[in-house]
Design a protein around this motif. Structure first.
Motif, PDB file in Angstrom:
ATOM      1  N   GLN B 293      35.185  66.259  45.808  1.00 17.81           N
ATOM      2  CA  GLN B 293      35.915  66.371  44.536  1.00 17.81           C
ATOM      3  C   GLN B 293      37.310  65.760  44.623  1.00 17.81           C
ATOM      4  N   ARG B 294      37.822  65.520  45.857  1.00 17.88           N
ATOM      5  CA  ARG B 294      39.180  65.009  46.014  1.00 17.88           C
ATOM      6  C   ARG B 294      39.284  63.512  45.765  1.00 17.88           C
ATOM      7  N   ASP B 295      38.188  62.801  45.933  1.00 19.03           N
ATOM      8  CA  ASP B 295      38.286  61.343  45.818  1.00 19.03           C
ATOM      9  C   ASP B 295      36.901  60.753  45.512  1.00 19.03           C
ATOM     10  N   TYR B 296      36.599  60.606  44.238  1.00 26.32           N
ATOM     11  CA  TYR B 296      35.278  60.100  43.833  1.00 26.32           C
ATOM     12  C   TYR B 296      35.023  58.691  44.366  1.00 26.32           C
ATOM     13  N   ALA B 297      36.079  57.857  44.322  1.00 32.54           N
ATOM     14  CA  ALA B 297      35.879  56.445  44.653  1.00 32.54           C
ATOM     15  C   ALA B 297      35.341  56.280  46.072  1.00 32.54           C
ATOM     16  N   THR B 298      35.905  57.056  47.006  1.00 31.35           N
ATOM     17  CA  THR B 298      35.444  56.967  48.390  1.00 31.35           C
ATOM     18  C   THR B 298      33.993  57.420  48.509  1.00 31.35           C
ATOM     19  N   VAL B 299      33.665  58.513  47.828  1.00 33.46           N
ATOM     20  CA  VAL B 299      32.295  59.031  47.883  1.00 33.46           C
ATOM     21  C   VAL B 299      31.324  57.972  47.372  1.00 33.46           C
ATOM     22  N   MET B 300      31.682  57.388  46.232  1.00 32.73           N
ATOM     23  CA  MET B 300      30.784  56.401  45.618  1.00 32.73           C
ATOM     24  C   MET B 300      30.585  55.213  46.551  1.00 32.73           C
ATOM     25  N   SER B 301      31.681  54.744  47.114  1.00 30.29           N
ATOM     26  CA  SER B 301      31.553  53.551  47.951  1.00 30.29           C
ATOM     27  C   SER B 301      30.753  53.867  49.222  1.00 30.29           C
ATOM     28  N   ASN B 302      30.968  55.057  49.823  1.00 25.33           N
ATOM     29  CA  ASN B 302      30.184  55.437  51.006  1.00 25.33           C
ATOM     30  C   ASN B 302      28.701  55.574  50.677  1.00 25.33           C
ATOM     31  N   LEU B 303      28.431  56.255  49.570  1.00 22.46           N
ATOM     32  CA  LEU B 303      27.033  56.494  49.197  1.00 22.46           C
ATOM     33  C   LEU B 303      26.346  55.183  48.833  1.00 22.46           C
ATOM     34  N   ASP B 304      27.069  54.342  48.121  1.00 24.84           N
ATOM     35  CA  ASP B 304      26.513  53.063  47.698  1.00 24.84           C
ATOM     36  C   ASP B 304      25.979  52.277  48.898  1.00 24.84           C
ATOM     37  N   LYS B 305      26.782  52.231  49.945  1.00 21.29           N
ATOM     38  CA  LYS B 305      26.387  51.464  51.140  1.00 21.29           C
ATOM     39  C   LYS B 305      25.125  52.040  51.771  1.00 21.29           C
ATOM     40  N   VAL B 306      25.125  53.371  51.974  1.00 24.04           N
ATOM     41  CA  VAL B 306      23.992  54.011  52.652  1.00 24.04           C
ATOM     42  C   VAL B 306      22.725  53.905  51.801  1.00 24.04           C
ATOM     43  N   LEU B 307      22.893  54.142  50.515  1.00 14.55           N
ATOM     44  CA  LEU B 307      21.752  54.092  49.597  1.00 14.55           C
ATOM     45  C   LEU B 307      21.134  52.696  49.588  1.00 14.55           C
ATOM     46  N   TYR B 308      21.985  51.709  49.514  1.00 13.04           N
ATOM     47  CA  TYR B 308      21.493  50.333  49.443  1.00 13.04           C
ATOM     48  C   TYR B 308      20.788  49.943  50.740  1.00 13.04           C
ATOM     49  N   LYS B 309      21.335  50.387  51.848  1.00 14.07           N
ATOM     50  CA  LYS B 309      20.724  50.085  53.150  1.00 14.07           C
ATOM     51  C   LYS B 309      19.291  50.627  53.218  1.00 14.07           C
ATOM     52  N   HIS B 310      19.125  51.878  52.824  1.00 11.77           N
ATOM     53  CA  HIS B 310      17.792  52.491  52.895  1.00 11.77           C
ATOM     54  C   HIS B 310      16.837  51.878  51.882  1.00 11.77           C
ATOM     55  N   LEU B 311      17.366  51.567  50.703  1.00 11.65           N
ATOM     56  CA  LEU B 311      16.505  50.968  49.686  1.00 11.65           C
ATOM     57  C   LEU B 311      16.004  49.606  50.161  1.00 11.65           C
ATOM     58  N   LYS B 312      16.897  48.857  50.799  1.00 11.43           N
ATOM     59  CA  LYS B 312      16.514  47.533  51.296  1.00 11.43           C
ATOM     60  C   LYS B 312      15.405  47.660  52.338  1.00 11.43           C
ATOM     61  N   GLU B 313      15.570  48.619  53.237  1.00 12.66           N
ATOM     62  CA  GLU B 313      14.547  48.836  54.273  1.00 12.66           C
ATOM     63  C   GLU B 313      13.192  49.173  53.641  1.00 12.66           C
ATOM     64  N   LEU B 314      13.221  50.058  52.663  1.00 14.62           N
ATOM     65  CA  LEU B 314      11.970  50.518  52.059  1.00 14.62           C
ATOM     66  C   LEU B 314      11.316  49.417  51.227  1.00 14.62           C
ATOM     67  N   ARG B 315      12.168  48.613  50.583  1.00 17.39           N
ATOM     68  CA  ARG B 315      11.597  47.546  49.742  1.00 17.39           C
ATOM     69  C   ARG B 315      10.932  46.465  50.557  1.00 17.39           C
ATOM     70  N   ALA B 316      11.238  46.438  51.856  1.00 15.48           N
ATOM     71  CA  ALA B 316      10.607  45.448  52.726  1.00 15.48           C
ATOM     72  C   ALA B 316       9.192  45.880  53.129  1.00 15.48           C
ATOM     73  N   MET B 317       8.852  47.148  52.821  1.00 11.64           N
ATOM     74  CA  MET B 317       7.535  47.655  53.209  1.00 11.64           C
ATOM     75  C   MET B 317       6.521  47.436  52.091  1.00 11.64           C
ATOM     76  N   SER B 318       5.214  47.418  52.480  1.00 13.28           N
ATOM     77  CA  SER B 318       4.164  47.271  51.464  1.00 13.28           C
ATOM     78  C   SER B 318       3.960  48.623  50.769  1.00 13.28           C
ATOM     79  N   PRO B 319       3.369  48.619  49.551  1.00  5.51           N
ATOM     80  CA  PRO B 319       3.158  49.877  48.829  1.00  5.51           C
ATOM     81  C   PRO B 319       2.433  50.938  49.667  1.00  5.51           C
ATOM     82  N   THR B 320       1.402  50.541  50.396  1.00  3.72           N
ATOM     83  CA  THR B 320       0.663  51.518  51.211  1.00  3.72           C
ATOM     84  C   THR B 320       1.538  52.060  52.332  1.00  3.72           C
ATOM     85  N   GLU B 321       2.306  51.167  52.934  1.00  6.24           N
ATOM     86  CA  GLU B 321       3.213  51.603  53.999  1.00  6.24           C
ATOM     87  C   GLU B 321       4.222  52.618  53.474  1.00  6.24           C
TER      88      GLU B 321
END
Lengths: 283, 334
Positions: B293-321
């Motif tokens: 609650q003290r600093d939204y901008a930092t939270v957003m930027s931290n989460l954005d990076k982690v979220l994008y990293k995991h999404l990229k990894e998952l998008r590289a997999m096939s639907p069955t995988e």
């Protein structure tokens, strides 16, 4: 190959479920008092009535092995994963002692007994939750036993019958207990996708995480008369809405009239109803 | 304890903000006056001196703040629960605004009702169309009452499933935000099949062929949290908690005394670090010291990076995988 229980041991476990003290036969109770109406009746009469009160008709909880003996063809019982024993993943204070007491009290290793057997000659997988063991609560081993039995049924294309009875999650196992809901639901969905028949049989009480996972996913949902079935417990609901709940709320009959149960089945009709349903699904 | 620290820090924050405001105004005024007239030049020096004093005072206050915040570096589980429930903590509205673009809200289960405790729709994340949804809490009591404090009824779960089924149909990744005291234990909720609604969500979510990422942003309690949380990856904000039940409910069931909730917190293993160790959470997203609650901008930027990293990894997999990966995650637990 399924690790089978020594079939000869089955009748002994059934007798234990019935409360028969095998060592001191003369101390066996002759009368049983009904917890609902308070009237006494001969134990023999209770037995002949499948442990439904001969006076008022109130259902008494029965043990897992005894229920299996009522459902399966004689001599067809084989236990699945009997070697899976309750553990203590969170190292929770006093939990190990409590588990030990439950084991001594019931002779069970966990709240779920999973079995393969026959009903009228048809091979089936049957899972029974036993409310005497920690209120049938979902521990990680209960979840694991259920999942393995469902996977076994999927692989063998056997119909699946689950008798649910649970107070909900096993608090002492925390998040591991919660995650069993996702694990078991996924196993049921895979079973269903493979075309298997799943009969969910709700007995007193079916609540919490078991209601919110495999118990609510049956193709056919049956219930024993008067069983408490719901997600949140009545006490929690009363505290939330600050009102007394109506009589009969969350009972089998109430669920039937609200569209969540196909049929309420008397215990005496249990086996014949299951057999009829299995045969209706035979191609 | 953290409650007291945060109150102290809040006062300092206000003071600093006030001073900073006057400072910038004066700087602007100074510049203006330089251009306006030569006469102003004299007064500038005077004002500059006071401006410098401001600066010193701000520094002093900031030092004081940091001194207080030092005690927030290591928090006990019950302090984390306090932070996880903080009314000013970023909620789903803030995350959607901070991380996504082109948000289109989808309402209702299209069966019976619109449950405002679940909020979601279609949006873009780094340009990729996704389905985003989660429990909704507000920053005021009025909003919280409107959203039922983020406690869904069966209609909420069915709405969530409707949105997720569409994501599966159109091949959109699903991102869910978990922040709920639990499923709503009301009479109607039972009548409408709370258990069934949660069970069906668990079963269907296990079958999706699109990536599912869940972020536990505040408190994640019971089946109410899990019903939108069967994911390939579970991310947790540093001070978020995830457990089988609220600590109050836990204490009430185990000891018949909900006042012992602080004691329960210690035993429940509900912090992000505990969940990571249990193999439920996959990564912890750092928060600013003293809470998100003290600093939204930092939270957003931290989460954005982690979220994008995991999404990229998952998008590289096939639907069955992707489907198998998710099933395996839960199959391994217990």
């Amino acid at each position: 190959m399924v690790p089978l229980l020594n079939v000869a041991a089955f009748p002994i476990k059934v007798k234990k479920d019935l409360g028969e003290n095998l060592l001191k036969k003369d101390k066996e109770p002759v009368f049983i008092t009904c917890k609902s109406c308070g009237r006494r009746a001969l134990k023999k009469d209770w037995q002949n009535n499948y442990y439904v009160c001969p006076v008022c008709g109130k259902y008494r909880s029965i043990g897992a092995y005894y229920r299996l003996s009522l459902v399966l063809d004689p001599g067809s019982f084989g236990e699945l994963n009997a070697d899976l024993k309750a553990n203590d993943p969170n190292d929770f204070p006093e939990y190990k002692d409590k588990l030990l007491k439950q084991k001594q009290k019931t002779g069970l290793e966990e709240a779920a007994v999973t079995a393969v057997g026959k009903i009228g000659g048809h091979k089936v997988v049957v899972i029974v939750l036993d409310s005497r063991f920690f209120m049938g609560s979902m521990s990680s081993i209960v979840g694991e036993k259920v999942t393995r039995a469902v996977e076994y049924a999927t692989q063998k294309h056997y119909p699946l019958i689950i008798f649910s009875a649970s107070g909900g999650a096993r608090m002492q196992e925390g998040i591991y207990s919660l995650m069993q809901m996702a694990k078991t639901a996924a196993a049921i969905e895979e079973f269903s996708a493979a075309g298997g028949l799943y009969i969910s049989y709700l007995t007193h009480p079916t609540t919490g995480g078991v209601t919110a996972s495999f118990a609510s996913l049956g193709d056919i949902t049956l219930a024993e008369p008067g069983a408490l079935i719901g997600f949140a417990g009545p006490r929690v609901i009363e505290q939330t809405i600050h009102k007394k709940l109506p009589i009969g709320f969350q009972r089998s009959e109430y669920l039937e009239s609200h569209g969540f149960v196909d049929m309420i089945v008397e215990r005496s009709e249990m086996r014949s109803t299951l057999l009829k349903l299995i045969e209706l699904h035979n191609k | 304890m953290i409650e007291k620290i945060l109150k102290k820090v809040e006062k300092l924050d206000d003071e600093i903000k006030k001073l900073e405001k006057t400072q910038t105004r004066e700087t602007k005024d100074l510049v203006k006056s330089v251009y306006q007239s030569d006469e102003a030049l004299e007064s500038i020096e005077e004002e500059y001196e006071s401006w410098d004093e401001h600066g010193k005072e701000i520094d002093k206050l900031k030092q004081m703040r940091n001194y207080f915040l030092k005690d927030c570096a290591e928090l006990t589980p019950d302090e984390k629960v306090y932070l996880a429930r903080h009314i000013e903590r970023p909620h789903i509205d803030d995350f959607i605004e901070g991380l996504f673009t082109d948000f289109f809200e989808q309402k209702g289960d299209h069966l019976f009702d619109e449950d405002k405790s679940i909020y979601g729709g279609i949006a873009r994340f780094h340009g990729i169309p996704v389905t985003v949804l989660g429990h909704r809490k507000g920053h005021t009591l009025e909003k919280n009452m409107e959203y039922n404090f983020g406690m869904p009824c069966p209609e909420g779960y069915r709405k969530a499933l409707r949105l997720m089924n569409q994501a599966e149909k159109f091949g959109r990744p699903i991102i869910t935000f978990i922040d709920t005291p639990g499923a709503y234990p009301g009479m109607e909720a039972e009548e409408h099949g709370q258990g069934e609604a949660i069970a069906v969500n668990l079963a269907k979510m296990s079958q999706f062929h699109v990536p599912v990422i869940s972020v536990v942003t505040g408190e994640g309690n019971s089946g109410g949290a899990l019903a939108i949380g069967v994911a390939n990856r579970i991310l947790m904000l540093e001070n978020a908690v995830y457990s089988i039940l609220s600590p109050e409910g836990f204490a009430s069931i185990l000891w018949k005394d909900s006042d012992r909730h602080k004691e329960a917190c210690k035993l429940m293993k509900l912090t992000a670090a505990d969940l990571l160790e249990a193999g439920v959470a996959d990564e912890i997203v750092r928060e600013p010291v003293g809470g998100a609650q003290r600093d939204y901008a930092t939270v957003m930027s931290n989460l954005d990076k982690v979220l994008y990293k995991h999404l990229k990894e998952l998008r590289a997999m096939s639907p069955t995988e992707i489907k198998n990966d998710r099933q395996l995650k839960y199959r391994k637990i217990g």
